[in-house]
Every structure is written in structure tokens, then in C-alpha cells.
Scaffold this active site. Structure first.
Site, short mmCIF file in Angstrom:
data_model
loop_
_atom_site.label_atom_id
_atom_site.label_comp_id
_atom_site.label_asym_id
_atom_site.label_seq_id
_atom_site.Cartn_x
_atom_site.Cartn_y
_atom_site.Cartn_z
N ARG A 224 0.83 -1.18 0.03
CA ARG A 224 -0.07 -0.03 0.05
C ARG A 224 1.19 1.32 0.03
O ARG A 224 1.90 1.44 0.47
CB ARG A 224 -0.95 0.06 1.20
CG ARG A 224 -1.87 -1.38 1.42
CD ARG A 224 -2.64 -1.58 0.42
NE ARG A 224 -3.76 -0.56 0.18
CZ ARG A 224 -4.72 -0.81 -0.67
NH1 ARG A 224 -4.66 -1.32 -1.70
NH2 ARG A 224 -5.85 0.10 -0.64
N GLU A 253 -3.45 8.24 -5.44
CA GLU A 253 -3.52 7.80 -6.85
C GLU A 253 -4.81 8.47 -7.34
O GLU A 253 -5.66 8.55 -6.84
CB GLU A 253 -3.69 6.29 -6.85
CG GLU A 253 -2.45 5.62 -5.95
CD GLU A 253 -2.66 4.22 -5.91
OE1 GLU A 253 -3.33 3.46 -6.79
OE2 GLU A 253 -1.64 3.62 -5.48
N HIS A 272 -0.10 1.34 -10.18
CA HIS A 272 -1.02 0.31 -9.46
C HIS A 272 -1.32 -0.81 -10.40
O HIS A 272 -2.69 -1.25 -10.34
CB HIS A 272 -2.17 1.18 -8.79
CG HIS A 272 -2.63 0.30 -7.59
ND1 HIS A 272 -2.99 0.83 -6.45
CD2 HIS A 272 -2.61 -1.20 -7.12
CE1 HIS A 272 -3.45 -0.11 -5.61
NE2 HIS A 272 -3.18 -1.21 -6.06
#
Length: 315
Positions: A224, A253, A272
Site C-alpha cells: 500500500r 493515486e 498500480h
């Protein structure tokens, strides 16, 4: 028997749930309508696993879903005190992303060991520059996070000849505890963050820990974004405390165009995507349908999250 109401927090593309036709009354919500529709739902599928809408919309003591499933490994985006204190069962998509993320980590390790980013840069400039690269066999890795993803990373790195050490919340056979983390980081060539986001792991990779890494070390985060103090990583790369890094997750993000991370020497930035292989959404939907089949039959659900810890207990 009343047909259960399944509420889906939508994301594009929508999940393929055709196998639930006649078995569930499927309704849809977005962040603006979720709060109004939650009290009438028996089950909530958090298909938009980037959204924090559940935190803000959870009805507290009122009517609420008996089961919440998120199509992600992490649950920090939806967990709030009211949900944690409720009797609602929370499950996650544990098992879908393990091997893809491990493959992605292996690709990053190979790319950095063999200096592939520099090769591609020189090719773009039509420059012939012979260099030496690094062998992986015998190098050491510290993998932080002993869940299925961390375990898959360890297996994959072993196949490449890397000697891995796995660090978890508590020490047990084959897994080091937090008290060994600093020692293992200080001797590792590769430090891979694959831990869930909890109060204990938030900001765990800070200036102190980057400062104790070897100058030749590389850091990889597929856990994370909030595991890392990004300002400290910027400093570590700028001052050459470490040789390089690769980030697939970020505190915010998408990563903004003004972030200094884009221009850091030796840093690989990816959006990601480490667990997202071709067909991954269909796998997530099929997993949920399998879980729903167990739920409607009154059987025990897999992947039940410990809502206080913030992850599925296990090895």
C-alpha cells in the site's frame, strides 16, 4: 423465500454476475447514491475498490448489509469504526493477485539487476554503451508482509536464486517477527513491501529505515502506498542512500504530474498494475459468485477479514 438484495458499488467495466440471475436482486450504486441504498441491501460488493465511499456511507447502527465483499486484497479503503464494530462479515479477494504480483516483483528485480531501464534509455538515444550487470544468485531479499502475496514473492525469488527472508506480524516457523526487520533490511539487496496497511505498518518505511539500507539496495513497494513516507524515499534516492526503487502504489493515486517521484533517479513508477493481468476482473467476479453460493447456502465464507487487524488472519 425472499430473494437477497445485492448492491454493487460500481466501477467500469461492471462485474459479470450472470450466474446470479434469479438468485439475487442486483442493484447498483455510485458514491452519491450508496448511503441511501445501503440500508436495503443484504450484500454489498465493493467493485470500485479504489473508492472510500463505504467509509462515509456506512449506516452505523441502522439497517445494513450482513456481508461486504471487496474486490481487492486491501480493506483499508472501506474500513471505518462503525463497520469494524458491527456484526457485518467482511471478505476480500485474497488469492487472486498473489502469483501475478510475485511475477511483477520478479520482473522488477530482474530489470534493476540487469539495468534494463538504462538499456532502453540508451537505445532511445541510439547510444552503444557496454556495461556490467548484476547476478541474482546469492543476493538477499527482505520481504515484508507474510500473507499470500509475500509468500508468493518468496517462492518466486527463490526460483531466481535469491535468498529471501519473510517478515510478518508475529514470528513463527519460516517467518521473522518485527523485531528482526531492521537487521534484515540492513543486510538486504532487495527490500520488498507487501504488507497490509494498518496502524502498525503506516509509514514504516521512513527516513530511519531508508538510512539503514545498503547503498546498493533496491526498494520495491507492491503493498500500500501509505507504507512509505514518500518524502523520505525522495531524499534517499536524491542523496544516493540506496541504488534504486520501484513503486506500484502511492499515498495518493493517480500520482499527480507535479510529484517529485516522477523525476527521481533510479525510480521505476508503475500505475498500480502489478496484480492486474489479462482476465483479472473476470477472476474477481467468479470468485465473488463462488463466495455468494456459499453464503446463500449458509456455509462459512472464505477470506473473512479480522476487522480490528485489517486483514485475513493466517500464516
Amino acid at each position: 423465500m425472499t430473494t437477497p438484495t445485492l448492491l454493487v458499488l460500481d466501477a467500469d467495466p461492471l462485474p459479470r454476475l450472470g450466474r446470479l440471475t434469479g438468485r439475487a436482486r442486483i442493484e447498483h450504486a455510485d458514491p452519491t447514491t450508496l448511503a441511501a441504498r445501503l440500508p436495503g441491501a443484504d450484500v454489498l460488493l465493493v467493485w470500485d475498490f479504489t473508492s472510500h465511499a463505504v467509509r462515509h456511507a456506512w449506516p452505523g447502527d441502522g439497517p445494513r448489509p450482513r456481508w461486504v465483499h471487496t474486490a481487492s486484497a486491501g480493506v483499508d479503503h472501506l474500513m471505518c469504526p462503525e463497520l469494524a464494530a458491527s456484526d457485518t462479515v467482511v471478505t476480500n479477494a485474497r488469492g487472486i493477485f498473489d502469483e501475478p504480483i510475485a511475477e511483477y516483483v520478479a520482473a522488477l528485480v530482474l530489470a534493476m539487476a540487469k539495468d534494463l531501464p538504462r538499456t532502453l534509455e540508451l537505445q532511445g538515444r541510439r547510444t552503444w554503451q557496454h556495461r556490467e550487470s548484476r547476478r541474482l544468485k546469492g543476493t538477499r531479499a527482505c520481504v515484508v508482509g507474510s500473507g499470500p502475496i509475500g509468500q508468493a514473492v518468496v517462492r518466486t525469488l527463490k526460483a531466481l536464486g535469491v535468498v529471501p527472508a519473510l517478515v510478518g506480524r508475529v514470528p513463527r516457523t519460516g517467518i521473522h517477527g518485527p523485531e528482526d526487520l531492521d537487521r534484515l533490511i540492513a543486510r538486504a539487496d532487495w527490500i520488498i513491501a507487501a504488507a497490509p496497511l494498518t496502524e502498525q505498518t503506516h509509514g514504516m518505511f521512513d527516513a530511519r529505515r531508508f538510512g539503514m539500507m545498503q547503498p546498493s539496495a533496491r526498494f520495491i513497494n507492491v503493498g500500500r502506498g501509505q507504507l512509505v513516507v514518500e518524502e523520505a524515499l525522495v531524499e534517499a534516492l536524491s542523496k544516493r542512500w540506496i541504488a534504486g526503487a520501484a513503486l506500484d502504489v502511492f499515498a495518493h493515486e493517480p500520482l499527480g504530474p507535479d510529484s517529485p517521484l516522477w523525476g527521481m533517479p533510479g525510480l521505476i513508477v508503475s500505475p498500480h498494475m502489478s496484480g492486474d493481468t489479462v482476465g483479472w476482473r473476470d477472476e474477481l467476479a467468479a470468485q465473488f459468485v463462488e463466495f455468494y453460493t456459499r453464503w446463500e447456502a449458509g456455509r462459512t465464507l472464505p477470506n473473512v477479514v479480522d476487522k480490528q487487524r485489517g486483514y485475513v488472519p493466517g500464516r
